[in-house]
Design an enzyme around this catalytic site. Structure first.
Site, PDB file in Angstrom:
ATOM      1  N   GLU A 110       0.846  -1.206   0.000  1.00  0.00           N
ATOM      2  CA  GLU A 110       0.000   0.000   0.000  1.00  0.00           C
ATOM      3  C   GLU A 110       0.879   1.252   0.000  1.00  0.00           C
ATOM      4  O   GLU A 110       0.729   2.153   0.833  1.00  0.00           O
ATOM      5  CB  GLU A 110      -1.002  -0.024   1.163  1.00  0.00           C
ATOM      6  CG  GLU A 110      -1.978  -1.190   1.028  1.00  0.00           C
ATOM      7  CD  GLU A 110      -3.263  -1.084   1.851  1.00  0.00           C
ATOM      8  OE1 GLU A 110      -3.360  -0.217   2.725  1.00  0.00           O
ATOM      9  OE2 GLU A 110      -4.180  -1.898   1.583  1.00  0.00           O
ATOM     10  N   GLU A 120      -4.830  -8.740  -0.489  1.00  0.00           N
ATOM     11  CA  GLU A 120      -5.668  -8.450   0.683  1.00  0.00           C
ATOM     12  C   GLU A 120      -7.112  -8.348   0.211  1.00  0.00           C
ATOM     13  O   GLU A 120      -7.422  -7.550  -0.695  1.00  0.00           O
ATOM     14  CB  GLU A 120      -5.254  -7.139   1.367  1.00  0.00           C
ATOM     15  CG  GLU A 120      -3.928  -7.259   2.095  1.00  0.00           C
ATOM     16  CD  GLU A 120      -3.567  -6.038   2.913  1.00  0.00           C
ATOM     17  OE1 GLU A 120      -4.479  -5.346   3.409  1.00  0.00           O
ATOM     18  OE2 GLU A 120      -2.350  -5.776   3.055  1.00  0.00           O
TER      19      GLU A 120
HETATM   20  O1  AHR Z   1      -5.375  -5.927   6.723  1.00  0.00           O
HETATM   21  C1  AHR Z   1      -5.351  -4.766   7.487  1.00  0.00           C
HETATM   22  C2  AHR Z   1      -4.675  -3.611   6.754  1.00  0.00           C
HETATM   23  O2  AHR Z   1      -5.428  -3.272   5.635  1.00  0.00           O
HETATM   24  C3  AHR Z   1      -3.312  -3.872   6.194  1.00  0.00           C
HETATM   25  O3  AHR Z   1      -2.310  -3.707   7.144  1.00  0.00           O
HETATM   26  C4  AHR Z   1      -3.190  -2.851   5.119  1.00  0.00           C
HETATM   27  O4  AHR Z   1      -2.336  -3.259   4.069  1.00  0.00           O
HETATM   28  C5  AHR Z   1      -4.619  -2.634   4.670  1.00  0.00           C
HETATM   29  O5  AHR Z   1      -4.940  -1.299   4.619  1.00  0.00           O
END
Ligand code: AHR
Length: 522
Positions: A203, A326
């Site tokens: 991110e 994710e």
């Molecule tokens: O999964 C929780 C968070 O969500 C992670 O640390 C981040 O990459 C995303 O914003």
């Protein structure tokens, strides 16, 4: 000329599956029709689509995996065995670590050597708690070896140096007489590990450094230069990708980085209300938020399709994998728990979200090469919840177990006509599907009925194959909010239904309301 294999038209194979015949007579009308092309599969469904993600966040690593060698909880070298066994049962293929946002403030050298001497840090992203670094590189690689999965390590671009990343890769994968390989040996590991997947930042448009795509693309090129292949190790390099619908990020990365990366990530979370401020409860919701959650989850199809279309323009041969590293449902935390720990329950609604999302990834198996649901234990849409020595499996875990039949199987093309499931003005398709053929030739069809009020009869036509027997497993419950607790750990679990009879050459599958069904066709 070869004799054509038996072709089953819709009217030529008839069976009832998923409910007693009285509820689903073979003649029941079905507005859902599925054509399955049993002889046309070309693409393998990567088992890595069924990957997981575990961050130093809340009780995922500590308490979830790591209990320490002196714990009364049965463990091997500090890693709890009930959890390892559960993750082996779903054939966990790959595990992403150490973050997440945590990855961009993690300095790996703090997590090696004698535990008592490792420096502590503050986990600024997640609750401001003290991280003692007792779970580091050796413990993570041991965990992967105990589970039998590949490691996917996220490197630190946001606050780490190029040298630090270069040395971590050397420490992990070099067998030479080199400074980092010798440091690893000094810490008790003679041979290098096999680290297949390495992420260059996480991110980077947000918690990983607030970069523009142009700036990040240059950073990737620089850091990646020093992610070396040592000996016969071949690292699959994953660039930080976009969030949700940020198509410009993908465009810039594909144009400026291109084949220097092997994979490009994308993140998409399902927020029941659509609002980060008040996301909604994991178990206390009505049909409005049930419908909205599934509608938002189905947006993953748009995310994958549109980012995929941009990737296609630059990479028509699909050599760069889309890595959805994710995804999952993100609700408010359970009342009374630390808001920075992201601990949420997991209901039948989560199981349906997982099932439709995995169907979507399977259908895009030509581009989606890995996905990692967030996060394995005690955080977000977890597989496993723990309370000291107790451990329970969530409805989402059961979906991963049921869908394991698709790992590395060949995707079969499907044509689905589905009824709608409407709530007020909002409509979504009631039925979702994906199908594959495994190496021994068994066909598996995973179907979901999202409608919580009505069963869905589905007429299944299998073309280009023979059907002799049909086995069925199902996951459902009385309510959409049903979930497993430490007091009642098996409220939601899959059950097998009797093998269906094939009658008059047609297959009529009745999916109960709010259910996930796996058919095994031989
Ligand atoms: O999964 C929780 C968070 O969500 C992670 O640390 C981040 O990459 C995303 O914003």
């Amino acid at each position: 000329m070869k004799t054509p294999r038996l072709l089953f038209a819709f009217a030529t194979l008839l069976a009832t599956v998923g409910a007693p015949a009285a509820e689903a007579p073979a003649s029941a009308p079905a507005s859902n029709r599925l054509i399955l092309h049993a002889d046309q599969g070309k693409t393998a469904i990567s088992r890595n689509i069924y990957g997981h993600f575990s961050e130093h966040l809340g009780r995922c690593i500590y308490e979830g995996y790591w209990v320490g060698e002196d714990s009364p909880i049965p463990n091997v070298r500090g890693i709890r065995q009930d959890v390892v066994e559960a993750l082996k049962r779903i054939k966990t293929p790959v595990l992403r670590w150490p973050g997440g946002c945590f990855a961009d403030e993690y300095h790996w050298k703090d997590g090696i050597g004698p535990r008592a001497k490792r420096p502590a840090m503050i986990n600024t992203h997640w609750g401001g708690v003290t991280e003692n670094n007792h779970f580091g590189t050796h413990e993570f690689m041991d965990l992967c070896e105990q589970i039998g999965c590949d490691a996917y390590i996220s490197g630190n671009v946001g606050s780490g140096s190029v040298q630090e990343m270069m040395e971590w890769v050397e420490y992990l994968t070099s067998d030479a007489n080199s400074p980092m390989a010798n440091l690893r040996r000094q810490n008790g590991r003679e041979k290098p590990w096999k680290v297949r997947y390495f992420g260059v930042g996480n991110e980077s448009w947000g918690c990983g450094g607030n970069m523009t795509p142009e700036y990040y693309a240059d950073q990737f090129r620089r850091y990646n230069t020093f992610v070396k292949n040592h000996g016969d190790s071949r690292v699959y390099r994953i660039a930080c990708g976009a969030s949700d619908f940020n198509y410009n990020w993908t465009e810039v990365l594909m144009a400026k980085v291109g084949r220097r990366m092997d994979g490009l990530s994308v993140h998409y979370y399902t927020i029941p209300t659509g609002s980060w401020g008040r996301k909604g409860s994991a178990t206390d919701f009505g049909e409005d938020l049930y419908h909205a959650t599934l509608r938002r989850a189905l947006e993953m199809e748009t995310v994958v399709t549109k980012h995929g279309a941009i990737m296609d323009q630059h990479d028509p041969q699909k050599r760069i994998g889309m890595i959805v590293d994710e995804w999952g449902v993100w609700t408010d935390v359970e009342p009374g728990t630390n808001p920075g720990f992201l601990y949420q329950q997991n209901s039948l609604r989560d199981a349906l979200v997982a099932a439709v999302t995995l169907n979507s990834f399977n259908q895009h198996a030509d581009r989606v090469k890995m996905a990692n649901i967030a996060q394995t234990i005690n955080v977000l849409q977890a597989m496993i919840l723990t309370d000291k020595e107790k451990m329970i499996l969530t409805p989402t875990y059961h979906v991963f177990e049921m869908y394991a039949v698709h790992h590395d199987a060949t995707l079969l093309p499907t044509e689905l006509q589905s009824a709608e499931y409407a709530f007020g003005p909002d409509k979504i398709p009631a039925v979702s599907v994906s199908a594959s053929k495994d190496k021994p030739g068994k066909i598996h069809v995973t179907l979901c009925n999202l409608n919580p009020n009505q069963a869905a009869p589905v007429h299944v036509e299998v073309r280009g194959g023979t059907v002799q027997t049909v086995g069925t497993r199902i996951l459902t419950a009385d309510t959409m909010q049903a979930h497993n607790t430490f007091e009642n750990p098996e409220a939601v679990k899959p059950r097998a239904l009797p093998t269906a009879n094939v009658v008059n050459n047609a297959l009529l599958v009745t999916l109960p309301a709010k259910s996930v069904v796996v058919l095994e066709i031989e």
